[in-house]
Design a protein around this motif. Structure first.
Motif, PDB file in Angstrom:
ATOM      1  N   LYS A 106       6.936  35.779 140.420  1.00 14.05           N
ATOM      2  CA  LYS A 106       6.251  36.264 141.752  1.00 14.05           C
ATOM      3  C   LYS A 106       6.031  37.858 141.500  1.00 14.05           C
ATOM      4  O   LYS A 106       5.067  38.461 141.801  1.00 14.05           O
ATOM      5  N   HIS A 107       6.869  38.544 140.628  1.00 19.86           N
ATOM      6  CA  HIS A 107       6.427  39.848 140.120  1.00 19.86           C
ATOM      7  C   HIS A 107       5.283  39.976 139.220  1.00 19.86           C
ATOM      8  O   HIS A 107       4.676  41.207 139.333  1.00 19.86           O
ATOM      9  N   VAL A 108       5.362  38.948 138.385  1.00 17.36           N
ATOM     10  CA  VAL A 108       4.139  39.194 137.502  1.00 17.36           C
ATOM     11  C   VAL A 108       2.775  38.967 138.228  1.00 17.36           C
ATOM     12  O   VAL A 108       1.649  39.566 137.909  1.00 17.36           O
ATOM     13  N   ASP A 109       2.851  37.944 139.274  1.00 14.68           N
ATOM     14  CA  ASP A 109       1.406  37.747 140.079  1.00 14.68           C
ATOM     15  C   ASP A 109       1.220  38.927 140.885  1.00 14.68           C
ATOM     16  O   ASP A 109      -0.003  39.295 140.961  1.00 14.68           O
ATOM     17  N   VAL A 110       2.279  39.666 141.422  1.00 16.20           N
ATOM     18  CA  VAL A 110       2.029  40.712 142.063  1.00 16.20           C
ATOM     19  C   VAL A 110       1.449  42.167 141.241  1.00 16.20           C
ATOM     20  O   VAL A 110       0.438  42.754 141.512  1.00 16.20           O
ATOM     21  N   CYS A 111       2.005  41.969 139.996  1.00 18.03           N
ATOM     22  CA  CYS A 111       1.525  43.148 139.041  1.00 18.03           C
ATOM     23  C   CYS A 111      -0.058  42.720 138.581  1.00 18.03           C
ATOM     24  O   CYS A 111      -0.936  43.583 138.475  1.00 18.03           O
ATOM     25  N   LEU A 112      -0.121  41.553 138.310  1.00 18.60           N
ATOM     26  CA  LEU A 112      -1.484  41.068 137.977  1.00 18.60           C
ATOM     27  C   LEU A 112      -2.532  41.250 138.974  1.00 18.60           C
ATOM     28  O   LEU A 112      -3.503  41.764 138.483  1.00 18.60           O
ATOM     29  N   SER A 113      -2.366  41.152 140.365  1.00 10.90           N
ATOM     30  CA  SER A 113      -3.188  41.521 141.298  1.00 10.90           C
ATOM     31  C   SER A 113      -3.396  43.083 141.279  1.00 10.90           C
ATOM     32  O   SER A 113      -4.552  43.379 141.441  1.00 10.90           O
ATOM     33  N   HIS A 114      -2.397  43.802 141.161  1.00 11.22           N
ATOM     34  CA  HIS A 114      -2.654  45.198 141.084  1.00 11.22           C
ATOM     35  C   HIS A 114      -3.454  45.635 139.879  1.00 11.22           C
ATOM     36  O   HIS A 114      -4.500  46.404 139.807  1.00 11.22           O
ATOM     37  N   VAL A 115      -3.307  44.837 138.792  1.00 10.85           N
ATOM     38  CA  VAL A 115      -4.067  45.379 137.416  1.00 10.85           C
ATOM     39  C   VAL A 115      -5.410  44.832 137.715  1.00 10.85           C
ATOM     40  O   VAL A 115      -6.342  45.609 137.155  1.00 10.85           O
ATOM     41  N   ASN A 116      -5.587  43.746 138.386  1.00 10.76           N
ATOM     42  CA  ASN A 116      -7.250  43.357 138.667  1.00 10.76           C
ATOM     43  C   ASN A 116      -7.697  44.459 139.424  1.00 10.76           C
ATOM     44  O   ASN A 116      -9.024  44.530 139.551  1.00 10.76           O
ATOM     45  N   ARG A 117      -7.234  44.724 140.483  1.00  9.04           N
ATOM     46  CA  ARG A 117      -7.707  45.520 141.529  1.00  9.04           C
ATOM     47  C   ARG A 117      -8.142  47.014 141.002  1.00  9.04           C
ATOM     48  O   ARG A 117      -9.115  47.467 141.209  1.00  9.04           O
ATOM     49  N   VAL A 118      -7.259  47.627 139.830  1.00 10.82           N
ATOM     50  CA  VAL A 118      -7.415  48.683 139.035  1.00 10.82           C
ATOM     51  C   VAL A 118      -8.526  48.632 138.239  1.00 10.82           C
ATOM     52  O   VAL A 118      -9.527  49.450 138.060  1.00 10.82           O
ATOM     53  N   LEU A 119      -8.786  47.391 137.390  1.00 12.06           N
ATOM     54  CA  LEU A 119      -9.792  47.179 136.643  1.00 12.06           C
ATOM     55  C   LEU A 119     -11.114  47.100 137.313  1.00 12.06           C
ATOM     56  O   LEU A 119     -12.430  47.659 136.838  1.00 12.06           O
ATOM     57  N   LYS A 120     -10.992  46.601 138.640  1.00 13.51           N
ATOM     58  CA  LYS A 120     -12.350  46.503 139.306  1.00 13.51           C
ATOM     59  C   LYS A 120     -12.980  47.811 139.728  1.00 13.51           C
ATOM     60  O   LYS A 120     -14.021  47.997 139.900  1.00 13.51           O
ATOM     61  N   GLN A 121     -11.680  48.656 140.351  1.00 17.71           N
ATOM     62  CA  GLN A 121     -12.131  49.853 140.514  1.00 17.71           C
ATOM     63  C   GLN A 121     -12.628  50.700 139.686  1.00 17.71           C
ATOM     64  O   GLN A 121     -13.798  51.651 139.756  1.00 17.71           O
ATOM     65  N   MET A 122     -12.067  50.767 138.360  1.00 19.63           N
ATOM     66  CA  MET A 122     -12.638  51.462 137.160  1.00 19.63           C
ATOM     67  C   MET A 122     -13.987  51.124 136.797  1.00 19.63           C
ATOM     68  O   MET A 122     -14.600  51.952 136.708  1.00 19.63           O
ATOM     69  N   SER A 123     -14.213  49.554 137.096  1.00 20.33           N
ATOM     70  CA  SER A 123     -15.479  49.411 136.650  1.00 20.33           C
ATOM     71  C   SER A 123     -16.388  49.978 137.783  1.00 20.33           C
ATOM     72  O   SER A 123     -17.783  50.378 137.381  1.00 20.33           O
ATOM     73  N   HIS A 124     -15.932  49.864 139.021  1.00 20.86           N
ATOM     74  CA  HIS A 124     -16.972  50.478 140.089  1.00 20.86           C
ATOM     75  C   HIS A 124     -17.115  51.852 139.875  1.00 20.86           C
ATOM     76  O   HIS A 124     -18.403  52.502 140.137  1.00 20.86           O
ATOM     77  N   LEU A 125     -16.206  52.631 139.510  1.00 28.27           N
ATOM     78  CA  LEU A 125     -16.492  54.120 139.115  1.00 28.27           C
ATOM     79  C   LEU A 125     -17.254  54.575 137.773  1.00 28.27           C
ATOM     80  O   LEU A 125     -18.086  55.037 137.733  1.00 28.27           O
TER      81      LEU A 125
END
Length: 210
Positions: A106-125
């Motif tokens: 459960k915690h791994v899935d939560v961390c993975l969702s945050h990592v993916n969100r950060v990667l997407k935002q970095m790509s956007h910026l």
């Protein structure tokens, strides 16, 4: 007068850890908040003066000294009183300290969702999908170069720890006045950004509109 718990945004179900953190930084229980704030600040100050290895070694050594001394003390008391209470930490040793696979996943899935969100935002910026957002990031990074020249990482963490435990109660007591100034600042910022967007060349504005 009892303070009211800060309400989370509608539609968001806060986790237990988030509610615990909110209670700590808002000083719902002054004893717990004081202990957490004191320990965290002492740890950061220790890291500022000594290496991480030294701080961890001293902490573990202090913990071992306490547990060994308590074990010896209880053994002596039991020998004098001729009691048979057993190991003083028996109740703690019988507790299950393992992490269940479901909780870990459960915690791994939560961390993975945050990592993916950060990667997407970095790509956007960094790929300049939105020119204005990328320029905002550039300004923030430029300002951080001056912050880094004055403060090191551990000093920033110490200041962040102090602000974390001091800003929420101050904001809670002066919420109306602070919100008014925040709205004024947000309006001025949005107005400035709008003026800058109007001065952008036509190709850049079309990129912004897309």
């Amino acid at each position: 007068m009892q303070t009211r718990r800060a309400e989370p945004p509608q539609g968001i179900a806060p986790c237990g850890e988030c509610l615990l953190l909110i209670d700590l930084v808002h000083w719902r229980d002054p004893k717990k908040s004081g202990v957490v704030f004191g320990v965290s600040l002492l740890l950061l100050l220790s890291l500022a003066a000594f290496s991480v290895i030294s701080v961890v070694s001293y902490l573990l050594l202090a913990l071992l000294c306490v547990t060994i001394s308590f074990r010896i003390y209880k053994s002596v008391i039991q020998a004098v009183q001729k009691s048979n209470e057993g190991h003083p930490f028996k109740a703690l040793m019988e507790k299950d300290v393992t992490v269940p696979p479901e909780t870990f996943r459960k915690h791994v899935d939560v961390c993975l969702s945050h990592v993916n969100r950060v990667l997407k935002q970095m790509s956007h910026l960094f790929l300049v999908e939105d020119l204005v957002d990328s320029l905002k990031l550039a300004v923030v990074m430029w300002l951080l170069t001056y912050v880094g020249a004055v403060f090191n990482g551990i000093t920033i963490l110490i200041l962040a720890d102090i602000l974390l435990f001091s800003v929420p109660p101050i904001y809670e007591k002066n919420k109306t006045q602070i919100d008014r100034y925040i709205d004024i600042a947000r309006t001025q910022f949005n107005t400035t950004v709008a003026k800058l967007q109007e001065k952008l060349p036509g190709s850049m504005k079309r990129c912004k509109a897309e």
